[in-house]
Design a protein around this motif. Structure first.
Motif, PDB file in Angstrom:
ATOM      1  N   MET A  27       1.191  -1.213  -0.357  1.00 34.75           N
ATOM      2  CA  MET A  27       0.399   0.027   0.053  1.00 34.75           C
ATOM      3  C   MET A  27       1.390   0.973  -0.248  1.00 34.75           C
ATOM      4  O   MET A  27       1.684   1.671   0.636  1.00 34.75           O
ATOM      5  CB  MET A  27      -1.087   0.172   1.118  1.00 34.75           C
ATOM      6  N   LEU A  28       0.992   1.847  -1.027  1.00 36.21           N
ATOM      7  CA  LEU A  28       1.791   3.534  -0.963  1.00 36.21           C
ATOM      8  C   LEU A  28       0.437   4.675  -0.370  1.00 36.21           C
ATOM      9  O   LEU A  28      -0.267   4.387  -0.663  1.00 36.21           O
ATOM     10  CB  LEU A  28       1.725   3.621  -2.953  1.00 36.21           C
ATOM     11  N   THR A  29       1.177   4.752   0.524  1.00 40.62           N
ATOM     12  CA  THR A  29       0.558   6.540   0.884  1.00 40.62           C
ATOM     13  C   THR A  29       1.127   7.619   0.740  1.00 40.62           C
ATOM     14  O   THR A  29       2.078   7.176   1.302  1.00 40.62           O
ATOM     15  CB  THR A  29       0.226   6.109   2.667  1.00 40.62           C
ATOM     16  N   THR A  30       0.389   8.554   0.719  1.00 46.69           N
ATOM     17  CA  THR A  30       0.507   9.808   0.097  1.00 46.69           C
ATOM     18  C   THR A  30      -0.078  10.599   0.943  1.00 46.69           C
ATOM     19  O   THR A  30      -0.835   9.962   0.722  1.00 46.69           O
ATOM     20  CB  THR A  30       0.591   9.496  -1.785  1.00 46.69           C
ATOM     21  N   THR A  31       0.206  11.726   0.572  1.00 48.65           N
ATOM     22  CA  THR A  31      -0.327  13.416   1.406  1.00 48.65           C
ATOM     23  C   THR A  31      -1.407  13.692  -0.055  1.00 48.65           C
ATOM     24  O   THR A  31      -0.577  14.202  -0.676  1.00 48.65           O
ATOM     25  CB  THR A  31      -0.212  13.641   1.626  1.00 48.65           C
ATOM     26  N   ALA A  32      -3.117  13.896   0.399  1.00 47.02           N
ATOM     27  CA  ALA A  32      -4.114  14.868  -0.916  1.00 47.02           C
ATOM     28  C   ALA A  32      -3.278  16.130  -0.495  1.00 47.02           C
ATOM     29  O   ALA A  32      -2.670  16.947   0.519  1.00 47.02           O
ATOM     30  CB  ALA A  32      -4.956  13.868  -0.647  1.00 47.02           C
ATOM     31  N   VAL A  33      -3.657  17.005  -1.595  1.00 46.54           N
ATOM     32  CA  VAL A  33      -3.355  18.034  -1.718  1.00 46.54           C
ATOM     33  C   VAL A  33      -4.314  18.874   0.115  1.00 46.54           C
ATOM     34  O   VAL A  33      -4.330  19.743   0.516  1.00 46.54           O
ATOM     35  CB  VAL A  33      -3.992  19.147  -2.761  1.00 46.54           C
ATOM     36  N   ASP A  34      -5.340  18.314   0.755  1.00 43.63           N
ATOM     37  CA  ASP A  34      -6.368  18.566   1.378  1.00 43.63           C
ATOM     38  C   ASP A  34      -5.922  18.026   2.746  1.00 43.63           C
ATOM     39  O   ASP A  34      -6.266  18.706   3.741  1.00 43.63           O
ATOM     40  CB  ASP A  34      -8.052  18.633   1.527  1.00 43.63           C
ATOM     41  N   GLY A  35      -4.554  17.325   2.349  1.00 44.10           N
ATOM     42  CA  GLY A  35      -4.013  17.072   3.614  1.00 44.10           C
ATOM     43  C   GLY A  35      -4.851  15.349   4.645  1.00 44.10           C
ATOM     44  O   GLY A  35      -3.456  15.247   5.169  1.00 44.10           O
TER      45      GLY A  35
END
Length: 168
Positions: A27-35
């Protein structure tokens, strides 16, 4: 679980490599623009983990756009067959190197990238590990469950296997 350090950092890195190689799907976890934290399944392309994890993606995908804004990511692996888990924190970047793509390409990827390496918008994501943590239980799920039940009755933590942190 134990937090004792393995005999040396090289042993811990080798164990992370073995666990990542065996799990392969993560599972690749990133941060969306809204946090918000956003996770999605990915298939690891390079089993020889030397501190870099490689993935194919579309350049216009949400994950790539998120990485362009905030390259700090987490990649987590779960191998239920061996009761092992790995969490890798690092920095991701997007680029396309044709030679590296050819080296990493697997025909099964045509499911997602129908034109192979000539798929429009195909890119590579590289995650450079900063640190990793792993949990490794040599026992079966049944033995672990019995250990948890025993812990509930005795009030003493179960014997859970190994837990180590690794820096890169």
């Amino acid at each position: 679980m134990s937090s004792n350090a393995p005999s040396d950092a090289a042993d811990a890195r080798r164990r992370v490599t073995e666990l990542v190689r065996e799990a392969r799907i993560c599972m690749l976890t990133t941060t969306a623009v809204d946090g918000r934290m956003v996770s999605r399944p990915m298939a690891l392309q390079e089993a020889e983990f030397d501190g870099d994890l490689w993935f194919f993606a579309y350049a216009d995908s949400a994950k790539v756009r998120q990485i362009r804004v905030n390259p700090e990511v987490n990649v987590s692996f779960s191998d239920q067959r061996h009761n092992a888990w790995v969490s890798v924190s690092g920095t991701a970047r997007e680029s396309f190197d044709r030679a590296k793509a050819e080296q990493l390409w697997n025909p099964l990827l045509k499911t997602w990238f129908p034109d192979g390496l000539d798929t429009p918008g195909l890119t590579l994501l590289t995650v450079r590990a900063g640190s990793a943590e792993y949990w490794d239980s040599p026992n079966s799920a049944v033995v672990n469950l019995l250990g948890f039940a025993k812990a509930a009755v005795t009030g003493r933590p179960p014997e859970g296997g190994e837990n180590h942190e690794v820096s890169y």
